[in-house]
Design a protein around this motif. Structure first.
Motif, short mmCIF file in Angstrom:
data_model
loop_
_atom_site.label_atom_id
_atom_site.label_comp_id
_atom_site.label_asym_id
_atom_site.label_seq_id
_atom_site.Cartn_x
_atom_site.Cartn_y
_atom_site.Cartn_z
N ARG A 1 0.82 -1.23 0.00
CA ARG A 1 0.00 0.00 0.00
C ARG A 1 0.85 1.27 0.00
N GLY A 2 2.03 1.14 -0.57
CA GLY A 2 2.91 2.30 -0.74
C GLY A 2 3.91 1.93 -1.82
N PHE A 3 3.99 2.72 -2.88
CA PHE A 3 4.81 2.36 -4.05
C PHE A 3 5.84 3.43 -4.33
N LEU A 4 6.93 3.02 -4.98
CA LEU A 4 7.94 3.97 -5.42
C LEU A 4 7.43 4.70 -6.66
N ASP A 5 7.92 5.91 -6.84
CA ASP A 5 7.59 6.68 -8.04
C ASP A 5 8.50 6.20 -9.17
N LYS A 6 8.24 4.99 -9.64
CA LYS A 6 9.12 4.36 -10.63
C LYS A 6 8.24 3.64 -11.65
N GLU A 7 8.43 3.97 -12.91
CA GLU A 7 7.61 3.39 -13.98
C GLU A 7 7.76 1.87 -14.04
N VAL A 8 6.73 1.22 -14.50
CA VAL A 8 6.80 -0.22 -14.78
C VAL A 8 6.73 -0.36 -16.30
N ASN A 9 7.66 -1.09 -16.86
CA ASN A 9 7.67 -1.31 -18.31
C ASN A 9 6.36 -2.01 -18.73
N ILE A 10 5.70 -1.48 -19.72
CA ILE A 10 4.40 -2.05 -20.13
C ILE A 10 4.57 -3.48 -20.66
N PHE B 1 -2.73 3.82 -4.30
CA PHE B 1 -1.64 3.90 -3.31
C PHE B 1 -0.34 4.39 -3.93
N GLY B 2 -0.46 5.20 -4.99
CA GLY B 2 0.75 5.76 -5.63
C GLY B 2 1.38 4.83 -6.66
N ALA B 3 0.74 3.71 -6.97
CA ALA B 3 1.31 2.78 -7.97
C ALA B 3 1.22 3.38 -9.37
N PRO B 4 2.20 3.10 -10.22
CA PRO B 4 2.18 3.65 -11.58
C PRO B 4 1.19 2.94 -12.52
N VAL B 5 0.74 1.76 -12.12
CA VAL B 5 -0.17 0.99 -12.97
C VAL B 5 -1.39 0.55 -12.15
N GLY B 6 -2.56 0.68 -12.76
CA GLY B 6 -3.77 0.15 -12.15
C GLY B 6 -4.37 -0.89 -13.10
N LEU B 7 -4.89 -1.95 -12.53
CA LEU B 7 -5.58 -2.95 -13.35
C LEU B 7 -7.02 -3.02 -12.84
N PHE B 8 -7.94 -3.29 -13.75
CA PHE B 8 -9.32 -3.57 -13.34
C PHE B 8 -9.69 -4.96 -13.84
N ILE B 9 -10.33 -5.71 -12.96
CA ILE B 9 -10.72 -7.08 -13.29
C ILE B 9 -12.24 -7.12 -13.35
N THR B 10 -12.75 -7.59 -14.47
CA THR B 10 -14.21 -7.76 -14.57
C THR B 10 -14.54 -9.24 -14.75
N LEU C 1 -0.42 -1.87 -9.01
CA LEU C 1 0.78 -2.63 -9.42
C LEU C 1 1.98 -1.69 -9.56
N GLY C 2 3.05 -2.02 -8.89
CA GLY C 2 4.25 -1.18 -9.01
C GLY C 2 5.37 -1.70 -8.14
N TYR C 3 6.43 -0.91 -8.04
CA TYR C 3 7.56 -1.28 -7.19
C TYR C 3 7.27 -0.84 -5.76
N GLU C 4 7.39 -1.80 -4.85
CA GLU C 4 7.09 -1.52 -3.44
C GLU C 4 8.05 -0.49 -2.86
#
Ligand SMILES: Cc1cc2nc3c(=O)[nH]c(=O)nc-3n(C[C@H](O)[C@H](O)[C@H](O)COP(=O)(O)O)c2cc1C
Length: 221
Positions: free
Chosen positions: A14-23, A123-132, A194-197
């Motif tokens: 619930r706390g992420f680094l400000d660091k991009e995740v490669n798509i 929570f500051g993550a660079p990526v969000g996913l939604f699941i349906t 989703l991101g770097y912790e």
């Protein structure tokens, strides 16, 4: 990394680094996760990945709605109507472990609300996913989508990433639909940050407990 290690290492971040995740990493996680089992191989899931400006726009509108008390009706029952004692106990323990880690006192409702709002910032993550989940499947099919979700969480661990599942997003199904464009055949189940912790973030400084083996498993001979 072996499976056991990934399972032990996974936890809600619930706390992420400000660091991009490669798509490409995100795509690889989903490509592997889609091997999840589902009854009759129905694969009743869809995944929407939101990043960059698209994510920022959604966050802004979601936080506005949260602040103005404009949360929407959930499309499925997130919490049981009647919560048995064992459920309440575990719910309380989990909530208070988080508040303790953050130095939030039980009675400090303002800070508790501020923490709840962080769900809508991933929570500051660079990526969000939604699941349906496809509307045509019942509870059985929802379980199958759970397999996909767990695969995502474990594959993310192997990629050096953290996740937090977020049913909080079930409180904004229409807003999410407007932003990601899921169809009328689908129900929004949850989001995933989703991101770097950020290992130094206090929200990541505790581990939840699990019941003893004997209380959930029985071996008959
Ligand atoms: C479907 C699902 C939805 C969840 N939704 C939220 C959420 O909205 N916000 C949050 O902070 N944690 C959420 N969680 C995380 C749980 O609180 C967490 O998994 C549980 O306390 C066990 O802790 P662990 O994941 O660290 O092992 C969710 C978990 C699941 C499986």
């Amino acid at each position: 990394m072996d499976v056991k290690e990934a399972i032990k290492k996974r936890r809600s971040v619930r706390g992420f680094l400000d660091k991009e995740v490669n798509i490409e990493t995100v795509k690889e996680i989903l490509e592997i996760s889609k091997r999840a089992p589902s009854g009759v191989n129905s694969q009743p899931w869809k995944v929407y990945v939101i990043t960059g400006k698209s994510k920022d726009n959604l966050i802004r509108e979601a936080c506005d709605k949260f602040d103005n008390g404009q949360m929407e009706n959930e499309l499925y029952q997130v919490y049981p109507e009647e919560r048995p004692d064992w459920y309440k106990d575990r719910q309380r323990k989990t909530g208070f472990a988080l508040y303790d880690a953050l130095g939030i006192k039980k009675e400090d409702m303002d800070k508790r609300v501020a923490q709840a709002k962080k769900n809508y910032e991933f929570f500051g993550a660079p990526v969000g996913l939604f699941i349906t989940v496809n509307k045509s499947v019942g509870p059985n099919g929802w379980g199958h989508v759970g397999h996909l979700i767990q695969n995502i969480c474990l594959t993310a661990v192997e990629a050096g990433l953290g996740t937090c599942l977020q049913e909080a997003w079930a409180g904004l199904p229409t807003l999410v639909k407007e932003h990601v464009g899921y169809s009328d055949d689908e129900v929004l189940w949850c989001g995933i940050a989703l991101g770097y912790e950020d290992a130094d973030h206090p929200a990541n400084s505790f581990r939840t407990e699990r019941e003893e083996f004997e209380s959930f498993a029985k071996i008959l001979k």
